[in-house]
Design a protein around this motif. Structure first.
Motif, PDB file in Angstrom:
ATOM      1  N   GLU A 159       0.789  -0.981  -0.051  1.00 46.47           N
ATOM      2  CA  GLU A 159      -0.078  -0.049  -0.028  1.00 46.47           C
ATOM      3  C   GLU A 159       0.780   1.265  -0.246  1.00 46.47           C
ATOM      4  OE1 GLU A 159      -3.829   2.123   2.472  1.00 46.47           O
ATOM      5  OE2 GLU A 159      -2.390   0.433   3.407  1.00 46.47           O
ATOM      6  N   GLU A 160       1.783   1.226   0.641  1.00 44.31           N
ATOM      7  CA  GLU A 160       2.709   2.416   0.883  1.00 44.31           C
ATOM      8  C   GLU A 160       3.391   2.746  -0.536  1.00 44.31           C
ATOM      9  OE1 GLU A 160       5.254   1.514   4.303  1.00 44.31           O
ATOM     10  OE2 GLU A 160       3.812   1.969   5.590  1.00 44.31           O
ATOM     11  N   ALA A 161       3.968   1.338  -1.208  1.00 46.71           N
ATOM     12  CA  ALA A 161       4.411   1.588  -2.453  1.00 46.71           C
ATOM     13  C   ALA A 161       3.461   1.945  -3.507  1.00 46.71           C
ATOM     14  CB  ALA A 161       5.416   0.306  -2.795  1.00 46.71           C
ATOM     15  N   LYS A 162       2.191   2.051  -3.348  1.00 41.24           N
ATOM     16  CA  LYS A 162       1.253   2.089  -4.110  1.00 41.24           C
ATOM     17  C   LYS A 162       1.110   1.047  -5.393  1.00 41.24           C
ATOM     18  CE  LYS A 162       0.665   7.058  -3.840  1.00 41.24           C
ATOM     19  NZ  LYS A 162       1.381   7.333  -2.472  1.00 41.24           N
ATOM     20  N   ASP A 163       1.634  -0.153  -4.915  1.00 39.05           N
ATOM     21  CA  ASP A 163       1.522  -1.492  -5.503  1.00 39.05           C
ATOM     22  C   ASP A 163       0.381  -2.027  -5.610  1.00 39.05           C
ATOM     23  OD1 ASP A 163       2.299  -3.889  -6.903  1.00 39.05           O
ATOM     24  OD2 ASP A 163       4.336  -3.981  -6.246  1.00 39.05           O
ATOM     25  N   MET A 164      -0.720  -1.777  -6.337  1.00 42.71           N
ATOM     26  CA  MET A 164      -1.980  -2.237  -6.022  1.00 42.71           C
ATOM     27  C   MET A 164      -2.226  -4.060  -6.637  1.00 42.71           C
ATOM     28  SD  MET A 164      -4.501   0.780  -7.194  1.00 42.71           S
ATOM     29  CE  MET A 164      -3.307   1.188  -8.860  1.00 42.71           C
ATOM     30  N   GLU A 165      -1.313  -4.131  -7.309  1.00 46.98           N
ATOM     31  CA  GLU A 165      -1.131  -5.453  -7.991  1.00 46.98           C
ATOM     32  C   GLU A 165      -0.735  -6.503  -6.773  1.00 46.98           C
ATOM     33  OE1 GLU A 165      -0.361  -9.224  -9.979  1.00 46.98           O
ATOM     34  OE2 GLU A 165       1.014  -7.961  -8.705  1.00 46.98           O
ATOM     35  N   LEU A 166       0.205  -6.018  -6.228  1.00 51.53           N
ATOM     36  CA  LEU A 166       0.781  -7.015  -4.851  1.00 51.53           C
ATOM     37  C   LEU A 166      -0.160  -7.008  -3.912  1.00 51.53           C
ATOM     38  CD1 LEU A 166       2.856  -8.473  -3.343  1.00 51.53           C
ATOM     39  CD2 LEU A 166       4.116  -6.342  -2.834  1.00 51.53           C
ATOM     40  N   GLN A 167      -0.665  -5.733  -3.660  1.00 49.40           N
ATOM     41  CA  GLN A 167      -1.678  -5.702  -2.416  1.00 49.40           C
ATOM     42  C   GLN A 167      -2.980  -6.634  -2.771  1.00 49.40           C
ATOM     43  OE1 GLN A 167      -2.996  -1.783  -1.671  1.00 49.40           O
ATOM     44  NE2 GLN A 167      -3.667  -2.359   0.437  1.00 49.40           N
ATOM     45  N   ASP A 168      -3.395  -6.605  -4.012  1.00 50.16           N
ATOM     46  CA  ASP A 168      -4.703  -7.567  -4.428  1.00 50.16           C
ATOM     47  C   ASP A 168      -4.194  -9.009  -4.202  1.00 50.16           C
ATOM     48  OD1 ASP A 168      -7.451  -7.956  -5.629  1.00 50.16           O
ATOM     49  OD2 ASP A 168      -5.980  -9.019  -7.144  1.00 50.16           O
ATOM     50  N   TYR A 169      -2.909  -9.376  -4.570  1.00 50.50           N
ATOM     51  CA  TYR A 169      -2.449 -10.711  -4.685  1.00 50.50           C
ATOM     52  C   TYR A 169      -2.350 -11.090  -3.174  1.00 50.50           C
ATOM     53  CZ  TYR A 169       1.059 -14.493  -4.397  1.00 50.50           C
ATOM     54  OH  TYR A 169       1.838 -15.535  -4.188  1.00 50.50           O
ATOM     55  N   VAL A 170      -1.717 -10.303  -2.218  1.00 51.92           N
ATOM     56  CA  VAL A 170      -1.636 -10.828  -0.813  1.00 51.92           C
ATOM     57  C   VAL A 170      -3.053 -10.880  -0.178  1.00 51.92           C
ATOM     58  CG1 VAL A 170      -0.676 -10.097   1.552  1.00 51.92           C
ATOM     59  CG2 VAL A 170       0.382  -9.804  -0.668  1.00 51.92           C
ATOM     60  N   CYS A 171      -3.906  -9.912  -0.312  1.00 61.45           N
ATOM     61  CA  CYS A 171      -5.153  -9.851   0.207  1.00 61.45           C
ATOM     62  C   CYS A 171      -5.871 -11.090  -0.287  1.00 61.45           C
ATOM     63  CB  CYS A 171      -6.100  -8.643  -0.011  1.00 61.45           C
ATOM     64  SG  CYS A 171      -5.491  -7.178   0.844  1.00 61.45           S
ATOM     65  N   THR A 172      -6.056 -11.226  -1.440  1.00 62.87           N
ATOM     66  CA  THR A 172      -6.963 -12.506  -1.945  1.00 62.87           C
ATOM     67  C   THR A 172      -6.145 -13.891  -1.560  1.00 62.87           C
ATOM     68  OG1 THR A 172      -7.466 -10.976  -3.979  1.00 62.87           O
ATOM     69  CG2 THR A 172      -7.899 -13.457  -3.922  1.00 62.87           C
ATOM     70  N   LYS A 173      -5.044 -14.127  -1.708  1.00 62.32           N
ATOM     71  CA  LYS A 173      -4.489 -15.428  -1.692  1.00 62.32           C
ATOM     72  C   LYS A 173      -3.963 -15.592  -0.271  1.00 62.32           C
ATOM     73  CE  LYS A 173      -2.814 -17.972  -4.875  1.00 62.32           C
ATOM     74  NZ  LYS A 173      -2.250 -18.775  -5.625  1.00 62.32           N
ATOM     75  N   TYR A 174      -3.713 -14.828   0.745  1.00 63.55           N
ATOM     76  CA  TYR A 174      -3.244 -15.109   1.902  1.00 63.55           C
ATOM     77  C   TYR A 174      -4.051 -14.377   3.168  1.00 63.55           C
ATOM     78  CZ  TYR A 174       0.292 -17.066  -0.917  1.00 63.55           C
ATOM     79  OH  TYR A 174       1.006 -17.945  -1.835  1.00 63.55           O
ATOM     80  N   LEU A 175      -4.199 -13.142   3.134  1.00 67.39           N
ATOM     81  CA  LEU A 175      -5.099 -12.593   4.304  1.00 67.39           C
ATOM     82  C   LEU A 175      -6.391 -13.202   4.403  1.00 67.39           C
ATOM     83  CD1 LEU A 175      -3.967  -8.771   4.121  1.00 67.39           C
ATOM     84  CD2 LEU A 175      -3.418 -10.358   5.999  1.00 67.39           C
ATOM     85  N   HIS A 176      -7.217 -13.270   3.522  1.00 69.86           N
ATOM     86  CA  HIS A 176      -8.521 -13.887   3.609  1.00 69.86           C
ATOM     87  C   HIS A 176      -8.606 -15.221   3.885  1.00 69.86           C
ATOM     88  CE1 HIS A 176      -9.899  -9.717   2.302  1.00 69.86           C
ATOM     89  NE2 HIS A 176      -9.874 -10.284   1.019  1.00 69.86           N
ATOM     90  N   PRO A 177      -7.984 -16.017   3.309  1.00 78.73           N
ATOM     91  CA  PRO A 177      -7.656 -17.580   3.780  1.00 78.73           C
ATOM     92  C   PRO A 177      -7.228 -17.819   5.238  1.00 78.73           C
ATOM     93  CG  PRO A 177      -6.899 -17.392   1.462  1.00 78.73           C
ATOM     94  CD  PRO A 177      -6.970 -15.829   2.074  1.00 78.73           C
ATOM     95  N   GLN A 178      -6.225 -16.876   5.387  1.00 81.10           N
ATOM     96  CA  GLN A 178      -5.685 -16.872   7.020  1.00 81.10           C
ATOM     97  C   GLN A 178      -6.823 -16.398   7.917  1.00 81.10           C
ATOM     98  OE1 GLN A 178      -2.722 -17.960   6.860  1.00 81.10           O
ATOM     99  NE2 GLN A 178      -2.476 -18.032   9.119  1.00 81.10           N
ATOM    100  N   VAL A 179      -7.815 -15.746   7.683  1.00 81.40           N
ATOM    101  CA  VAL A 179      -8.761 -15.682   8.312  1.00 81.40           C
ATOM    102  C   VAL A 179      -9.545 -16.648   8.833  1.00 81.40           C
ATOM    103  CG1 VAL A 179     -10.816 -14.224   9.028  1.00 81.40           C
ATOM    104  CG2 VAL A 179      -8.679 -12.729   8.289  1.00 81.40           C
ATOM    105  N   LYS A 180      -9.965 -17.220   7.734  1.00 85.43           N
ATOM    106  CA  LYS A 180     -10.795 -18.833   7.785  1.00 85.43           C
ATOM    107  C   LYS A 180      -9.956 -19.520   8.695  1.00 85.43           C
ATOM    108  CE  LYS A 180     -13.050 -17.649   3.372  1.00 85.43           C
ATOM    109  NZ  LYS A 180     -13.457 -17.987   1.973  1.00 85.43           N
ATOM    110  N   LEU A 181      -8.608 -19.792   8.394  1.00 86.11           N
ATOM    111  CA  LEU A 181      -7.895 -20.708   9.205  1.00 86.11           C
ATOM    112  C   LEU A 181      -7.856 -20.379  10.751  1.00 86.11           C
ATOM    113  CD1 LEU A 181      -4.738 -21.321   6.901  1.00 86.11           C
ATOM    114  CD2 LEU A 181      -6.621 -23.012   7.587  1.00 86.11           C
TER     115      LEU A 181
END
Length: 213
Positions: A159-181
């Motif tokens: 987010e700080e680097a304004k890298d929206m592609e990376l932010q979307d990748y992390v949120c979709t593939k890791y942050l959301h599934p981690q909450v479920k785990l």
């Protein structure tokens, strides 16, 4: 119609983008390094994001290593909780696959993966007051919450680097599934607290094993 100007390139009327002119204006050498050892694919990958991604790879490998140790403990003949043994070897495999996926992503972005040494994991999870299964599952939830913080730090760096592609990748593939785990394994902790040690844990283990067939 007047001529348009894009990134300092004067274009003919009615045109909005001339790839060759833009590339020549920006400078081909500036976009594609000629020096050996430099990534040709790297584009808008912040140095801090690269470090955080590489750290995430090492975190996932460390989690996989620890879950492997936990699986080995529960598969021992004097413990014989094979459902938990299977559960943890599946978690180990999933974390290793995450490490490989993160590595591939970092390489796609033109970054460099730096693998670090792994700490020897705890090999005995027997805890007299709680029992081995409950103690291990509580430890699992705590580790997964810490891993969530690592992924969150990576998302913030993006987010700080304004890298929206990376932010979307992390949120979709890791942050959301981690909450479920965390939610799922917290429920296992509650169930183990209810059934207690001994026969209750044995029955929990049988049910857990049946769910993973």
């Amino acid at each position: 119609m007047p001529a348009a100007e894009v990134r300092g390139v004067v274009l003919e009327a009615g045109k909005i983008f001339d790839p060759v002119k833009e590339a020549e204006t920006v400078g081909v050498r500036g976009m594609i390094p000629e020096e050996g050892g430099k990534a040709l694919a790297r584009h808008r990958l912040d140095d801090n994001c690269e470090r955080q991604l590489s750290n995430a790879v090492n975190v996932a490998y460390s989690m996989s290593y620890t879950f492997h140790a936990m699986s080995s403990f529960f598969r021992r003949d004097d413990v014989a909780l094979t459902g938990l043994g299977k559960f943890y070897i599946k978690r180990s495999t999933a974390e290793r696959e995450d490490a490989l996926d993160l590595s591939r992503y970092l390489l796609r972005r033109g970054g460099r993966v730096k693998l670090m040494g792994l700490c020897q994991p705890k090999m005995n999870y027997d805890e007299p007051s709680k029992g081995d299964a409950l103690y291990a599952m509580e430890l699992t939830v705590a580790m997964e919450k810490l891993q969530y913080e690592k992924y969150l730090a990576l998302s913030k760096a993006a987010e700080e680097a304004k890298d929206m592609e990376l932010q979307d990748y992390v949120c979709t593939k890791y942050l959301h599934p981690q909450v479920k785990l965390i939610k799922k394994h917290s429920e296992y902790v509650s169930q183990l607290r209810r059934v207690g040690k001994g026969q209750g844990t044995y029955l929990f283990d049988r049910v857990l094993k049946s769910k993973m067939k």
